[in-house]
Scaffold this motif. Structure first.
Motif, PDB file in Angstrom:
ATOM      1  N   TRP A 267     -60.881  41.001   9.005  1.00  0.00           N
ATOM      2  CA  TRP A 267     -62.003  41.373   9.882  1.00  0.00           C
ATOM      3  C   TRP A 267     -61.538  42.164  11.095  1.00  0.00           C
ATOM      4  CZ3 TRP A 267     -66.815  41.801   8.620  1.00  0.00           C
ATOM      5  CH2 TRP A 267     -67.348  41.000   7.614  1.00  0.00           C
TER       6      TRP A 267
ATOM      7  N   LEU B 186     -71.962  38.737  15.480  1.00  0.00           N
ATOM      8  CA  LEU B 186     -70.499  38.727  15.531  1.00  0.00           C
ATOM      9  C   LEU B 186     -69.980  40.005  16.173  1.00  0.00           C
ATOM     10  CD1 LEU B 186     -69.798  37.115  12.061  1.00  0.00           C
ATOM     11  CD2 LEU B 186     -69.248  36.136  14.291  1.00  0.00           C
TER      12      LEU B 186
ATOM     13  N   MET C 155     -56.442  27.335  25.307  1.00  0.00           N
ATOM     14  CA  MET C 155     -57.464  26.420  24.772  1.00  0.00           C
ATOM     15  C   MET C 155     -57.190  25.012  25.296  1.00  0.00           C
ATOM     16  SD  MET C 155     -57.674  27.757  20.836  1.00  0.00           S
ATOM     17  CE  MET C 155     -55.923  28.086  20.648  1.00  0.00           C
TER      18      MET C 155
ATOM     19  N   LEU D  72     -74.229  39.368  11.238  1.00  0.00           N
ATOM     20  CA  LEU D  72     -73.223  40.426  11.386  1.00  0.00           C
ATOM     21  C   LEU D  72     -73.345  41.076  12.763  1.00  0.00           C
ATOM     22  CD1 LEU D  72     -73.417  42.018   7.814  1.00  0.00           C
ATOM     23  CD2 LEU D  72     -71.603  40.553   8.705  1.00  0.00           C
TER      24      LEU D  72
ATOM     25  N   TRP E 266     -54.647  15.633  21.818  1.00  0.00           N
ATOM     26  CA  TRP E 266     -53.960  15.083  20.641  1.00  0.00           C
ATOM     27  C   TRP E 266     -54.094  13.570  20.706  1.00  0.00           C
ATOM     28  CZ3 TRP E 266     -52.154  19.053  23.587  1.00  0.00           C
ATOM     29  CH2 TRP E 266     -51.726  20.219  22.946  1.00  0.00           C
TER      30      TRP E 266
ATOM     31  N   TYR F  98     -67.934  39.758  19.553  1.00  0.00           N
ATOM     32  CA  TYR F  98     -66.544  40.243  19.497  1.00  0.00           C
ATOM     33  C   TYR F  98     -66.350  41.374  20.498  1.00  0.00           C
ATOM     34  CZ  TYR F  98     -62.211  41.917  17.246  1.00  0.00           C
ATOM     35  OH  TYR F  98     -60.927  42.307  16.972  1.00  0.00           O
TER      36      TYR F  98
ATOM     37  N   TYR G  58     -42.462  16.144  18.526  1.00  0.00           N
ATOM     38  CA  TYR G  58     -43.524  16.877  17.818  1.00  0.00           C
ATOM     39  C   TYR G  58     -43.843  18.180  18.554  1.00  0.00           C
ATOM     40  CZ  TYR G  58     -48.146  18.147  16.122  1.00  0.00           C
ATOM     41  OH  TYR G  58     -49.210  18.861  15.623  1.00  0.00           O
TER      42      TYR G  58
HETATM   43  O1  45D Z   1     -68.865  39.812  10.573  1.00  0.00           O
HETATM   44  O2  45D Z   1     -50.779  20.326  17.061  1.00  0.00           O
HETATM   45  C1  45D Z   1     -66.768  42.157  13.322  1.00  0.00           C
HETATM   46  C2  45D Z   1     -53.023  22.826  14.607  1.00  0.00           C
HETATM   47  C3  45D Z   1     -68.255  42.440  12.944  1.00  0.00           C
HETATM   48  C4  45D Z   1     -51.717  22.180  14.132  1.00  0.00           C
HETATM   49  C5  45D Z   1     -66.240  40.816  12.823  1.00  0.00           C
HETATM   50  C6  45D Z   1     -53.089  22.920  16.123  1.00  0.00           C
HETATM   51  C7  45D Z   1     -68.820  41.804  11.795  1.00  0.00           C
HETATM   52  C8  45D Z   1     -51.297  21.005  14.874  1.00  0.00           C
HETATM   53  C9  45D Z   1     -66.740  42.229  14.805  1.00  0.00           C
HETATM   54  C10 45D Z   1     -65.906  43.252  12.769  1.00  0.00           C
HETATM   55  C11 45D Z   1     -53.063  24.180  13.932  1.00  0.00           C
HETATM   56  C12 45D Z   1     -54.205  21.988  14.125  1.00  0.00           C
HETATM   57  C13 45D Z   1     -66.976  40.055  11.923  1.00  0.00           C
HETATM   58  C14 45D Z   1     -52.300  22.099  16.923  1.00  0.00           C
HETATM   59  C15 45D Z   1     -68.255  40.508  11.384  1.00  0.00           C
HETATM   60  C16 45D Z   1     -51.410  21.118  16.354  1.00  0.00           C
HETATM   61  C17 45D Z   1     -64.878  40.464  13.263  1.00  0.00           C
HETATM   62  C18 45D Z   1     -54.180  23.687  16.758  1.00  0.00           C
HETATM   63  C19 45D Z   1     -66.480  38.744  11.445  1.00  0.00           C
HETATM   64  C20 45D Z   1     -52.339  22.181  18.390  1.00  0.00           C
HETATM   65  C21 45D Z   1     -64.521  39.433  14.022  1.00  0.00           C
HETATM   66  C22 45D Z   1     -54.269  25.018  16.822  1.00  0.00           C
HETATM   67  C23 45D Z   1     -63.136  39.161  14.390  1.00  0.00           C
HETATM   68  C24 45D Z   1     -55.451  25.704  17.324  1.00  0.00           C
HETATM   69  C25 45D Z   1     -62.084  40.179  14.135  1.00  0.00           C
HETATM   70  C26 45D Z   1     -56.491  24.960  18.052  1.00  0.00           C
HETATM   71  C27 45D Z   1     -62.836  37.962  14.966  1.00  0.00           C
HETATM   72  C28 45D Z   1     -55.562  27.032  17.044  1.00  0.00           C
HETATM   73  C29 45D Z   1     -61.498  37.527  15.308  1.00  0.00           C
HETATM   74  C30 45D Z   1     -56.717  27.827  17.302  1.00  0.00           C
HETATM   75  C31 45D Z   1     -61.295  36.291  15.814  1.00  0.00           C
HETATM   76  C32 45D Z   1     -56.708  29.169  17.020  1.00  0.00           C
HETATM   77  C33 45D Z   1     -59.978  35.672  16.046  1.00  0.00           C
HETATM   78  C34 45D Z   1     -57.883  30.026  17.197  1.00  0.00           C
HETATM   79  C35 45D Z   1     -59.960  34.354  16.396  1.00  0.00           C
HETATM   80  C36 45D Z   1     -57.756  31.355  16.867  1.00  0.00           C
HETATM   81  C37 45D Z   1     -58.741  36.462  15.864  1.00  0.00           C
HETATM   82  C38 45D Z   1     -59.145  29.448  17.673  1.00  0.00           C
HETATM   83  C39 45D Z   1     -58.765  33.548  16.498  1.00  0.00           C
HETATM   84  C40 45D Z   1     -58.877  32.265  16.869  1.00  0.00           C
END
Ligand code: 45D
Length: 319
Positions: free
Chosen positions: A110, A40, A286, A37, A290, A44, A203
């Motif tokens: 979160w 993270l 990112m 915890l 593909w 974060y 696509y």
């Molecule tokens: O535990 O072609 C606290 C597909 C403390 C589809 C916390 C795609 C304690 C086909 C800090 C509060 C989808 C596969 C935690 C393509 C604690 C396609 C909070 C790819 C947990 C291209 C933490 C898509 C927090 C991709 C709030 C690659 C964390 C998408 C927040 C990738 C983190 C998306 C966030 C990504 C992370 C999104 C919001 C990697 C978001 C990441």
């Protein structure tokens, strides 16, 4: 077509560089729960110094609202215990409900908990907490990653929390969840150097418009989509449910690719480029690859999405 999903998974394997993400998550997994915890929180907070996620809209938070209200009513000790239980995957009512959230609802939960921690409405990291050596090691490993990899580590740790009866594929919402509103229109007029294959271009166009029906129509009925670090999702229905849950609002910006025709008339293509998630918008690009296997009729039989190890891998289009 003479291909199986297993053989399709290996296309262009010689051009792939192992990603540092699984090794980083393996380090994280070895921490005890309070260290997890804290890690993270620090990771974060550090990311947040330069890059901030978009606040999830009220519509997206509605699925987590009941649980968040319940947590707000608790004492600080109880709140800390809820977070420990989630990270430890303990069997509790909250752990079970959490496991049923979609990926985006888990992230929204979160996000909101993090805001409540900052406001002092939910217990923060214990005031006397001393960073352990283990936390420092994992934090250093995360610092070495690029921002796109860092948010993937955060996302994957959040996805794995909560309690599930058995190892099951991640949940998709049964009904369409509210969309992430596109703030800017998605990039149009896609050209990919080295690639003219209609199925690939269509696509990318379809995903940039959140037109998942158009994207699905490009697959064979038994086609498969393999997201980063996951097993293939097989069949149009399953791919559709997955995309509606997880591919909304993405900006897909391919830059180059290679295409090879196989003896039976099918094609394999590798495309690389940048993807932006609606959580971070234009702040984070990112590096993504593909790998398509397309049958002689021009339909997608297999598509793997890979998180690339580094920007250099964007140019890894030679065997
Ligand atoms: O535990 O072609 C606290 C597909 C403390 C589809 C916390 C795609 C304690 C086909 C800090 C509060 C989808 C596969 C935690 C393509 C604690 C396609 C909070 C790819 C947990 C291209 C933490 C898509 C927090 C991709 C709030 C690659 C964390 C998408 C927040 C990738 C983190 C998306 C966030 C990504 C992370 C999104 C919001 C990697 C978001 C990441």
């Amino acid at each position: 077509m003479a291909y199986s999903i297993e053989s399709a998974q290996t296309i262009f394997s010689s051009t792939r560089v192992p990603s540092p993400i699984p090794a980083t998550i393996a380090l994280f997994d070895q921490l005890n729960v309070d260290d997890k915890l804290a890690l993270l929180w620090y990771a974060y907070a550090e990311l947040g110094r330069t890059i901030t996620p978009a606040a999830p809209g009220a519509a997206r938070l509605q699925f987590a609202e009941g649980m968040l209200n319940q947590i707000k009513q608790m004492s600080n000790d109880e709140q800390t215990q809820v977070m420990r239980d989630l990270a430890n995957r303990v069997d509790t009512p909250i752990g079970r409900s959490y496991a049923n959230f979609s990926v985006n609802t888990k992230l929204a939960f979160w996000y909101e908990l993090g805001e409540l921690m900052k406001q002092g409405l939910v217990a923060p990291i214990p005031p006397g907490y001393q960073m352990s050596g283990g936390v420092r090691v994992v934090l250093e490993a995360i610092q070495k990653l690029d921002p796109g990899q860092q948010i993937t580590v955060l996302r994957n740790t959040v996805v794995d929390m909560g309690f599930e009866e058995e190892v099951a594929p991640s949940k998709y919402p049964t009904e369409a969840e509210p969309l992430f509103a596109r703030e800017q229109p998605a990039p149009t007029a896609i050209t990919i150097e080295g690639v003219t294959e209609p199925a690939v271009l269509k696509y990318i166009e379809a995903l940039n418009k959140d037109d998942f029906d158009a994207a699905l129509a490009l697959f064979t009925p038994d086609g498969a989509l393999q997201p980063p670090f996951q097993k293939p999702i097989v069949g149009r229905e399953a791919i559709g449910a997955y995309m509606r849950a997880e591919a909304q609002g993405l900006n897909i910006m391919p830059s180059g690719g290679i295409s090879e025709v196989l003896p039976d008339g099918s094609k394999q293509l590798k495309v690389t480029g940048k993807v932006q998630t609606p959580w971070f918008g234009v702040q984070i690009g990112m590096n993504i690859g593909w790998r398509f296997l397309i049958n002689p009729e021009g339909k997608i039989f297999f598509l793997a999405i890979d998180m690339l190890a580094s920007p250099e891998e964007l140019l890894n289009l030679r065997r």
